[in-house]
Design a protein around this motif. Sequence first.
Motif, PDB file in Angstrom:
ATOM      1  N   SER A 145      31.201  46.393  32.155  1.00 16.70           N
ATOM      2  CA  SER A 145      32.298  46.579  31.084  1.00 16.70           C
ATOM      3  C   SER A 145      32.217  45.199  30.344  1.00 16.70           C
ATOM      4  CB  SER A 145      33.586  47.061  31.611  1.00 16.70           C
ATOM      5  OG  SER A 145      33.597  47.853  32.526  1.00 16.70           O
ATOM      6  N   SER A 146      32.456  44.187  31.302  1.00 25.30           N
ATOM      7  CA  SER A 146      32.562  42.785  30.591  1.00 25.30           C
ATOM      8  C   SER A 146      31.136  42.228  29.706  1.00 25.30           C
ATOM      9  CB  SER A 146      32.697  41.730  31.899  1.00 25.30           C
ATOM     10  OG  SER A 146      31.417  41.549  32.475  1.00 25.30           O
ATOM     11  N   ASP A 178      33.627  49.344  41.999  1.00 24.16           N
ATOM     12  CA  ASP A 178      34.732  48.469  41.157  1.00 24.16           C
ATOM     13  C   ASP A 178      33.886  47.404  40.446  1.00 24.16           C
ATOM     14  OD1 ASP A 178      37.546  49.309  43.510  1.00 24.16           O
ATOM     15  OD2 ASP A 178      37.036  49.878  41.431  1.00 24.16           O
ATOM     16  N   GLU A 179      33.154  46.779  41.432  1.00 25.98           N
ATOM     17  CA  GLU A 179      32.400  45.586  41.219  1.00 25.98           C
ATOM     18  C   GLU A 179      31.371  45.952  40.134  1.00 25.98           C
ATOM     19  OE1 GLU A 179      30.155  44.238  44.668  1.00 25.98           O
ATOM     20  OE2 GLU A 179      28.839  43.259  43.295  1.00 25.98           O
ATOM     21  N   ALA A 234      28.890  40.953  30.819  1.00 30.85           N
ATOM     22  CA  ALA A 234      28.399  39.397  31.226  1.00 30.85           C
ATOM     23  C   ALA A 234      26.992  39.547  32.274  1.00 30.85           C
ATOM     24  CB  ALA A 234      29.377  38.914  32.192  1.00 30.85           C
ATOM     25  N   VAL A 235      26.541  40.866  32.260  1.00 29.90           N
ATOM     26  CA  VAL A 235      25.326  41.173  32.788  1.00 29.90           C
ATOM     27  C   VAL A 235      24.424  41.960  32.052  1.00 29.90           C
ATOM     28  CG1 VAL A 235      26.148  40.700  35.205  1.00 29.90           C
ATOM     29  CG2 VAL A 235      26.283  43.054  34.092  1.00 29.90           C
ATOM     30  N   ALA A 285      33.051  46.536  36.491  1.00 32.60           N
ATOM     31  CA  ALA A 285      33.792  45.353  36.079  1.00 32.60           C
ATOM     32  C   ALA A 285      32.558  44.632  35.528  1.00 32.60           C
ATOM     33  CB  ALA A 285      34.289  44.666  37.269  1.00 32.60           C
ATOM     34  N   LYS A 286      31.651  44.705  36.248  1.00 39.48           N
ATOM     35  CA  LYS A 286      30.295  43.656  35.536  1.00 39.48           C
ATOM     36  C   LYS A 286      29.845  44.334  34.225  1.00 39.48           C
ATOM     37  CE  LYS A 286      29.186  40.572  38.872  1.00 39.48           C
ATOM     38  NZ  LYS A 286      29.055  40.527  40.417  1.00 39.48           N
TER      39      LYS A 286
END
Lengths: 412, 308, 297
Positions: free
Chosen positions: A119-120, A112-113, A122-123, A116-117
């Motif tokens: 897809s965003s 999940d974690e 942000a990494v 999420a990262k």
Amino acid sequence: MTLHPRESRYGRRELLQRGAAGAFLLSSMGSLLAACGGSDGGSGADLTFATPENPVTWEIFEDNPMIASGLEPESGTLRIYNWNGYLWPKIKKDFAKEYGVKVEETFFSTTDEAVAKISSGAVDFDVFFPTTDRVGRLILGKSLQPLNGDYLPNLANVWASLRDPWYDKGSQYTVPYATWTTGIGYRTDKIAASPAKLANPYEIYWDEQAKGKLYLLDDSRDAPAHMLLKNGIADINTENPDDIALAKAELKSLYDQNVKTSTDDYTNLPEGKAWVHQMWSGSAISAQYYLPDGVGTDALGYWFPQDGRGVIGSDMLAIPSNAKNPVLAHHFLNYLLDAKHGYDNFVNYTGYQPPFTALNPDKLVADGVVPKNLRTAIVRESDFDVASQFTELTPTGATEWQNAWAEFKAGV
Amino acid sequence: MSDLSEQVGEDKTGTRFWAGLALPGMAWLAVFFVLPFYVILCIAFGSVDPIFQTAAPEWNPLQWNTAAFEFVLEGLFTSGAAFQTVFLRTLLYVGIATALSLCIAYPVAYYIARYGGRWKGLLLAGIIAPFFISYLMRMLAWINLLQDDGWVNDVLVWVGILDVPRNWLDGRASSVILGLVYGYVPFMILPLYAFLDRIDRSLLEAARDLGASPFQAFRMVTFPLSMPAILAGIAIIALPMFGDYYTPDLLSGAPQTSLIGNQIVLYIRGGQQIPVGAALVVVLMLFLTVLMGYYIYATARAQRRLGS
Amino acid sequence: MTRLRSWLANPWGKPRFLVLFTALYLAWSIVPILVAIRFSFNEGRSRSTSQGWSLRWYTGDPDLSVLHDPTMHTALLQSLRLALIAVLVTVPLGVALAVGLTRWRGRGSGTARGVSLATLVTPEIVMGTALLLVFLNLLTFVELGTMAQAIGHITFSLVFVVIIVRARLLAIGPHYEEAARDLGASQLQAVRLALLPMLVPAIVASGIIVFAISMDDFVISNFLSSGTSTDTVPVRIYATGRTAPTPALNALATLTLGATIVIALLGFLLWRTVRAARGQAGSTVGEFAALDAETIR
């Protein structure tokens, strides 16, 4: 400044003035943010999810093209985003030396974690290890870039069925990495019962001797899956509310056993923290290296349904679309697909079998890789025909399952 | 006195100058503190992107979607539901931990304030030391001691209280509550000490001279005077304790000791329902604001009673 | 029995019970830490049985020691990096904010003061969630990792600088600046030349506090981390504390504690030097205690 107890600091008019000012500020902030901020939401693309009966060939999007052929690998730092303990450090060192680059690995602990990262956006990583039940959304969301097969000649080493898998026909966005099953690990020296001898093997979770020493995997799909299978529900991707409620009830009945969740099965079982642990096959094999002195590998047991109707899966490698070193990443994927490197990675560290045609499962026990009593942890290509794999859930289904999992984790 | 002279010396350019000094700091807080709260609201009242599975915030208050809040409030007010159980459990643990902390912190603070004398500096250093040690490190130290082969079990078996080493880390409420106490009690001692230090000793002496026993003097003079201190200490540790999620994770790991913070983390860190997580955060903040309001009211009342 | 009673009832005698209680509390508070530090020097793998003394877990062990295990020394470096950034940004920002807020009497100053104190009562999980969602959904140019974590640390520790400096300011009063202005200095010069030097102890103290808070911070560093390459020491402790950690984890925690103590000592020495340079008499410790008392009030 002392006020009479009945005096309030603000007069009524002032209160109204401030309230009005606040409301005005709020709504104007709203329109300001709408104008400038945030990422554009989903384009309403068609959500067709792949299943083994319904394989999907993904579209290559115009705004997410694959890299050109024949480029030189970059010289930056290769950044890998992976599970802990899923990649042999020596492989990273050897690759770094061969290509004259630095290799850096970052760990996540739950899918999940990680999803999420990624897809965003942000990494930024160059290599990622997705799972079959999430890869569809990652591809549709353009979080992964299409692979250029010219850089991946070693793909030919992989089983034919996984070279052209149901979740990504033609291996356009992913290449296979490792195969695994989810079974039940147990300490033969601590528990008298064994799952194979029970009428319903999954009942071992409720065994009296396991009380206080019981662990399930901290995964919102794997843990309930066993509860479904216990009740004869073969479809581990069901979204039927009754099935979900049943799985939730079964999970909650384990509170009396003082159940805990963890993804460190490969240390919990050998160390004796757990005597019964829902376990991934790779952990069963690598657990032998974490046994304390004086405890032999025959203390470990791994059970998987004999008719093969359990949980099976394969993890893959992919390259995020915002990778800074895509050519280098392609080379790394190819490096891992090399028969020898994949085998060494499996045998020396991870315990998770790569799906290579050159790897003969029947030789693993003879070669001393897998102890005889753990041969149930070996994965064969034919297993994929009978066992159940995780597929993607619809938004409603995902919500229902997450709520059930949250309720279980709440200890209600 | 200085108040008056400041007011007299004030002029328009003065105000602009001071406001200007404060501007960078205020701008920072506006962007990185106030704005995020609005973003949380927009996400809690927003929806989820079905493809990315990320939150799709709704920036316009007029179009806010209340589904997530309805779900959370339903879970909070339905008897036996998950959110309500976890929330009540959190209240229970925080309540017990705060009460225990008070029982420990008050005597220590009292001793240092009244009888510290020559040793005051050293004692204060001993009290302040835990501030410089990471909370996690202090928890780690306790995990070490509580393990099956750790010192706690060794001592208890040696003394004879236990026959067999007991597994303290297998999901007990008591381990979690004591962990909370251990972690937060240092934050209570310092404010308590500061307040108790201010209490006029001559009041106590007068009481004793008038014939009160030590206990009566304490009950009728010291304790009422220290009410504001006690309230402050409670506020300082109870508020952060409500957001704690790592203490149960470290000292227990079992679902039956999970707190509201754990539920928030579960919903926020990925998955389909980030708005639900955001809604939980908003509800928690509202609850804490109410508590804060009660604290301000109670302190004001206590101070009024004391005539200060 | 009456002797015992009179011994206990003596109002001027030492309160034996309280002494014992306080001693027990201090032991309970500090001994586990000392034990953890002791085992960081353990020769063997155990974290509970004494197995000799060595620096194995600091530098010796070729795979698992802090020096050689990349996740460990990366964590230590990340903690130090964030703490340094936090101090360098928060202290100037906070001092300006404190001075401005204390003297500002205009409209909106009350709200400003309230907002700046609001971070004190916000639990870290709320702030961590808020910042995470902001960086993922609005200010997406900030990538998770060091920049995001630094922003979080600064936002969280700003209030502490404000409180400490404000307390000192209120104790100092406006006299010195007024005197400077009477002698012809501009407002800015008055602040710079008359006020700031008097604030040095408060500034140094708040710097130490910000450093300590940043090194200790867990929730915000955890939420805004991009993965193990930007994990700080507390985050690593959390991630591995429950599962088969070696004494290397104790070593890492001890090193972190050591760093904080070193910075505190350096700050203290800096303060002493400044005072000596200015010819101030009196004990530095006494001044620190006075500062403490002012802040708490």
